[in-house]
Every structure is written in structure tokens, then in C-alpha cells.
Design an enzyme around this catalytic site. Structure first.
Site: not given
Ligand code: TIU
Length: 225
Positions: A26, A131, A159, A164, A204
Site C-alpha cells: 500500500d 485489496k 505502510v 496493513c 517471544q
Molecule cells: N494500508 C494501511 O495501513 N491502511 C490504513 O488504513 N492504515 C492506517 O494506518 N490508517
């Protein structure tokens, strides 16, 4: 492609690069640039910027090695029929998924904001998975693609770390894939969530993966330190 060992937490991890894919989660304008979904949620998108050049270095090295590179994008159909009402209903109405923003309709496929940032643009032949959820396996053909290519380990970038990336790594771990998250190639709007999110993965004894970084990967493959 050779076997290599990456320095990682909780300990070094061996990888057969021919059976390892680079999964970039993403890295879209909607999360990284002002006026997109991340900003609509009230976040400072500048916090994600350092992940872009780090991802770029790893992406170039992976391409050079001939590794499988897979990109994901979070987003929805233009008619929003694949977006759960519980997801659509959150936030101020003018800033919700599907609303018009400076980069087109927020988190909608085909809109400018849905694109992957230019620095990390996919090359022809690199699978791009759309996705509808946070996890890269949910309602996508990722598992089929990995199985067809004999992949057994994933280098994971993208990110956000605790949303995600975490969801996708948990999904991958349950499916038997060894996941190595490259810390500096990920980012969060909340620095503390990034740090803790990475610790959660490696704690862990590596409860659902390993944590390394771009320098560790590049050094392991002899690219650079
Ligand atoms: N790609 C992903 O992490 N989607 C989100 O909505 N992340 C947020 O931190 N909002």
C-alpha cells in the site's frame, strides 16, 4: 539466486532468494500524500515519507536479483459495493471513503490517490493486487500467486506498520510463510506504534516473524551497506 542470511531480530534468518518474494504494501498516494485517505483520517502523512527511499533501494536490489516483486493497493470499487458499511461509515462525511478529494475519490480504485507513488511504480510483469481490506491475503489471489511461484518467505515493506503491514504479516505467518519485515521500509503515522509494532513481531522468539532493515538486506546480498 543464492541462499543468504539476514541479520534480524530475534536472530539471523536464512533465505533462499529464489523462493523469497518482496511484498510492498500500500505505498499509495492515498496514504503518503496530502489530500488522501491517510490525511482524511487526521494523520500527518509526512511521517511515512522516509519509507519511500528505503523501499526504493530494496526494490531496485530485488529487481536486480530477479526476485518476485508484488505490490498491493488498498481500495474499493467505484460503486463501493466491496466496502463494508462499518468501514464506510467512519469519519466525517466529506472525508469518507468514496468522497471527492484533491486526488479524486478517496480510496477508490482508478483514482489518482489510489496509485502507487511514482518512486515505487510497479514494472510490467510485477503483480499488483487490489485489496479491499487491511490484509494482503483477504479477498485477493496472493496465496495462489505465491504457491505458483514456490515462494516460502516474504520480505515485507510498506505502510502502515501496525495496520496493513501487521495484518498481512499475521495472515502470511498463519499460512506458513516466513516473514521478514524491513523496519525502515515501513512507516506509521504514530512513531510509537511503528516501534511497538515491530517489537510485537519479533518478540517471544519471533512470534509471527523477523525484523531486519534495508541495510541488513542490501549487505546480505552484497549490494551495499
Ligand atoms: N494500508 C494501511 O495501513 N491502511 C490504513 O488504513 N492504515 C492506517 O494506518 N490508517
Amino acid at each position: 539466486m543464492a541462499e543468504t542470511t539476514l541479520p534480524a531480530a530475534p536472530g539471523p534468518v536464512g533465505l533462499d532468494l529464489a523462493r523469497t518474494a518482496l511484498l510492498i504494501i500500500d505505498m499509495q498516494r492515498d496514504f503518503l500524500e496530502p489530500g488522501g485517505f491517510g490525511a482524511a483520517l487526521g494523520n500527518d502523512v509526512a511521517r511515512l515519507a522516509p519509507a519511500v527511499p528505503a523501499c526504493r533501494r530494496v526494490l531496485e536490489a530485488a529487481r536486480h536479483l530477479g526476485m518476485l516483486v508484488i505490490h498491493t493497493r488498498e481500495g474499493h470499487r467505484a460503486d463501493l459495493a466491496d466496502a463494508p458499511p462499518a468501514k464506510l461509515g467512519r469519519g466525517a462525511p466529506a472525508l469518507r471513503i468514496g468522497a471527492e478529494g484533491p486526488m479524486g475519490r478517496i480510496l477508490v480504485r482508478g483514482e489518482p490517490g489510489h496509485d502507487i507513488v511514482p518512486e515505487l511504480a510497479p514494472l510490467p510483469g510485477e503483480p499488483v493486487l487490489d485489496k479491499p481490506g487491511k490484509g494482503a491475503f483477504y479477498q485477493t489471489d496472493l496465496e495462489l500467486i505465491l504457491r505458483n511461484r514456490g515462494i516460502e518467505a516474504l520480505l515485507v515493506c510498506g505502510v502502515t506498520t501496525e495496520v496493513c503491514v501487521h495484518t498481512s504479516v499475521r495472515e502470511a505467518n498463519d499460512r506458513g510463510y516466513r516473514c521478514v519485515v524491513l523496519a525502515d521500509c515501513c512507516g506509521s503515522y504514530f512513531p510509537e506504534f511503528h516501534e511497538i509494532g515491530l517489537k510485537m513481531i519479533a518478540a517471544q522468539g519471533g512470534i509471527f516473524g523477523w525484523v531486519s532493515d534495508s541495510g541488513g538486506f542490501l549487505a546480505a546480498i552484497g549490494a551495499e551497506g
